[in-house]
Design an enzyme around this catalytic site. Structure first.
Site, mmCIF file in Angstrom:
data_model
loop_
_atom_site.group_PDB
_atom_site.id
_atom_site.type_symbol
_atom_site.label_atom_id
_atom_site.label_comp_id
_atom_site.label_asym_id
_atom_site.label_seq_id
_atom_site.Cartn_x
_atom_site.Cartn_y
_atom_site.Cartn_z
ATOM 1 N N SER A 1 0.776 -1.247 0.000
ATOM 2 C CA SER A 1 0.000 0.000 0.000
ATOM 3 C C SER A 1 0.804 1.291 0.000
ATOM 4 O O SER A 1 0.259 2.360 -0.236
ATOM 5 C CB SER A 1 -0.959 0.009 1.189
ATOM 6 O OG SER A 1 -0.263 -0.300 2.379
ATOM 7 N N SER A 2 2.098 1.210 0.277
ATOM 8 C CA SER A 2 2.892 2.444 0.242
ATOM 9 C C SER A 2 4.358 2.104 0.018
ATOM 10 O O SER A 2 4.736 0.932 -0.008
ATOM 11 C CB SER A 2 2.728 3.245 1.547
ATOM 12 O OG SER A 2 3.261 2.522 2.635
ATOM 13 N N TYR B 1 21.410 1.136 12.618
ATOM 14 C CA TYR B 1 20.722 0.301 11.634
ATOM 15 C C TYR B 1 21.397 -1.058 11.451
ATOM 16 O O TYR B 1 21.025 -2.029 12.091
ATOM 17 C CB TYR B 1 20.591 1.048 10.292
ATOM 18 C CG TYR B 1 19.453 0.497 9.474
ATOM 19 C CD1 TYR B 1 18.188 1.069 9.531
ATOM 20 C CD2 TYR B 1 19.609 -0.648 8.693
ATOM 21 C CE1 TYR B 1 17.119 0.533 8.822
ATOM 22 C CE2 TYR B 1 18.553 -1.194 7.985
ATOM 23 C CZ TYR B 1 17.320 -0.599 8.055
ATOM 24 O OH TYR B 1 16.271 -1.147 7.366
ATOM 25 N N VAL C 1 15.081 6.146 1.115
ATOM 26 C CA VAL C 1 14.093 7.083 0.571
ATOM 27 C C VAL C 1 13.210 7.551 1.722
ATOM 28 O O VAL C 1 13.201 6.949 2.793
ATOM 29 C CB VAL C 1 13.188 6.429 -0.504
ATOM 30 C CG1 VAL C 1 13.927 6.245 -1.813
ATOM 31 C CG2 VAL C 1 12.611 5.116 -0.017
ATOM 32 N N PHE D 1 -2.358 -3.560 5.558
ATOM 33 C CA PHE D 1 -3.147 -3.306 6.758
ATOM 34 C C PHE D 1 -3.333 -1.800 6.866
ATOM 35 O O PHE D 1 -2.434 -1.092 7.301
ATOM 36 C CB PHE D 1 -2.388 -3.853 7.974
ATOM 37 C CG PHE D 1 -3.247 -4.009 9.208
ATOM 38 C CD1 PHE D 1 -4.584 -4.341 9.115
ATOM 39 C CD2 PHE D 1 -2.692 -3.840 10.465
ATOM 40 C CE1 PHE D 1 -5.368 -4.497 10.254
ATOM 41 C CE2 PHE D 1 -3.464 -3.993 11.615
ATOM 42 C CZ PHE D 1 -4.798 -4.324 11.510
ATOM 43 N N GLU D 2 -4.475 -1.308 6.407
ATOM 44 C CA GLU D 2 -4.730 0.133 6.378
ATOM 45 C C GLU D 2 -6.095 0.443 6.975
ATOM 46 O O GLU D 2 -6.925 -0.448 7.148
ATOM 47 C CB GLU D 2 -4.670 0.648 4.931
ATOM 48 C CG GLU D 2 -3.326 0.478 4.241
ATOM 49 C CD GLU D 2 -2.215 1.355 4.798
ATOM 50 O OE1 GLU D 2 -2.503 2.277 5.604
ATOM 51 O OE2 GLU D 2 -1.050 1.112 4.434
ATOM 52 N N TYR E 1 7.994 1.124 -1.050
ATOM 53 C CA TYR E 1 8.538 0.209 -2.053
ATOM 54 C C TYR E 1 7.552 -0.871 -2.489
ATOM 55 O O TYR E 1 7.573 -1.313 -3.628
ATOM 56 C CB TYR E 1 9.823 -0.430 -1.529
ATOM 57 C CG TYR E 1 11.033 0.475 -1.637
ATOM 58 C CD1 TYR E 1 11.352 1.089 -2.845
ATOM 59 C CD2 TYR E 1 11.868 0.712 -0.553
ATOM 60 C CE1 TYR E 1 12.458 1.917 -2.971
ATOM 61 C CE2 TYR E 1 12.987 1.537 -0.672
ATOM 62 C CZ TYR E 1 13.280 2.132 -1.880
ATOM 63 O OH TYR E 1 14.374 2.946 -2.007
#
Length: 403
Positions: A51-52, A237, A276, A75-76, A54
């Protein structure tokens, strides 16, 4: 209907603009189309985390770069008559609208992608509506929590260093000031939990389920997305709790690659992507400052890429090369799309810039203004072609199964 303006709390924008989100998706589709439509490549694609960011870009390249039928899981929160839903809901609604206008199969499932229920529903749809097999499975879940399917236990991941506290210059994105960030190291339990949430276990469960149900086509491939980054961000990271999870993902890829080679003459890879602006990356301390610097440097060198450019390059120059040659991979079998970001000249410039940045020169030395704009773009804001003082419909429905 509602008039919607951005409201930012911490690193989350709590409002979204449906029209802005739709136009974002339209622009990504146009970018993919410009590169030409290929007749070869994947034709039936499952995107887990669609849904968003990558995952959405992967779905767009498959559909509009290769004419693939796609099934997306995410899952939105849907919008209602009076209240906007999440950006991913409107992104997926827009994708569905544009894909159907092209005559492509597009279906979505809104539910917990970590659940066995989601896997069962996906298998049912592949069998009943997608001709019985998929030839590409994209795994692009970024979640701070995972509910274990066997026990229902909820596990949380931790964005923390290992061993030593991490101290670094960062941006307070609420006040646009340079601060010293300090993060305490993760406990052994937090490290283990982060591997459980963000490692390869769920990816393995998905591929095992799909293979077990015999819905993977001959030559089927699967790719999971990862980030390694430069040594500037390593303490938080790659050398932190999240890095342990990503190394687990690497090990999973090797197992899945062997499994798919044996069973369907297919394969599995981790794709290491560039940094990004996404909802996920803005939550990582130090990332906004690093992104603001690296964007400026890469723009100056003419090698800056957004999410869609990265995925187009992954499909066209790596996985499905026009000359049919196998993809270049690194020593761990990974597809490296972070190659331009990690060029010596880019990273050397970043390291030289890092100590010079202050609150006073932040906007001048870095592309922090661009970072802020891109962050709000994720939620459908800061578009010149949208009038944000107009009412917009928030209750958007599309071909989506609610679990």
């Amino acid at each position: 209907m509602a008039i919607i303006h951005p409201k930012v709390r911490g690193f989350i924008c709590t409002t979204t603009h449906p029209k802005g989100c739709e136009l974002n998706v339209r622009d990504q589709i146009e970018a993919t189309r410009k590169l030409g439509v290929r007749e070869d490549g994947p034709k039936k694609v499952l995107v887990i985390g669609a849904s968003s960011g990558y995952g959405l870009a992967a779905r767009i390249t498959a559909a509009f770069g290769f004419k693939a039928d796609t099934l997306g899981v995410f899952f939105e929160k849907p919008g209602t008559e009076t209240k906007a839903g999440t950006a991913g809901w409107y992104n997926s609604a827009a994708f569905d609208k544009f894909a159907k206008a092209e005559g492509l199969y597009s279906k979505s499932i809104n539910g917990d992608a970590f659940s066995d229920e989601a896997r069962a529903k996906v298998i049912e749809l592949i069998k009943n509506e997608m001709g019985g097999k998929v030839d590409l499975v994209i795994y692009s879940l970024a979640s701070p929590v995972r509910k274990l399917p066997q026990t229902g236990e909820v596990i949380r991941s931790a964005l923390k260093p290992i061993g030593e506290p991490y101290k670094s210059t960062a941006i307070d994105t609420n006040k646009d000031t340079i601060i010293e960030a300090s993060i305490e190291p993760a406990t052994e339990q937090e490290i283990a939990d982060t591997v459980t949430v963000m490692g390869g276990q769920d990816w393995q469960l998905w591929i095992d389920a799909l293979a077990g149900a015999n819905v993977l086509a001959e030559g089927a491939r699967t790719v999971a997305f990862s980030y390694i980054g430069s040594d500037i961000t390593w303490p938080i990271y790659w050398h932190g709790a999240l890095g342990q999870a990503k190394q687990d993902l690497d090990e999973t890829a090797l197992r899945l690659d062997q499994k798919l080679a044996d069973e369907v003459k297919g394969g599995a890879n981790v794709a290491v992507l560039k940094s990004v602006v996404t909802q996920a990356s803005s939550a990582i301390p130090v990332m906004p400052l690093y992104l603001s610097m690296v964007f400026k440097i890469m723009q100056e060198k003419g090698i800056h890429e957004g999410t869609q450019n990265q995925l187009d390059r992954m499909y066209r120059d790596r996985m499905y090369r026009a000359d049919g040659a196998p993809a270049d991979v690194d020593e761990k079998g990974r597809l490296r799309l972070d190659d331009w970001e990690l060029r010596d000249d880019v990273q050397t410039a970043c390291k030289a810039l890092w100590p010079q940045v202050t609150t006073e020169n932040l906007f001048e030395l870095t592309d922090y203004a661009g970072y802020k704009k891109q962050f709000l773009n994720l939620f459908g804001f800061e578009r010149a072609d949208v009038n944000y003082d107009e009412d917009v419909a928030t209750d958007v429905k599309f071909d989506c199964i609610e679990l």
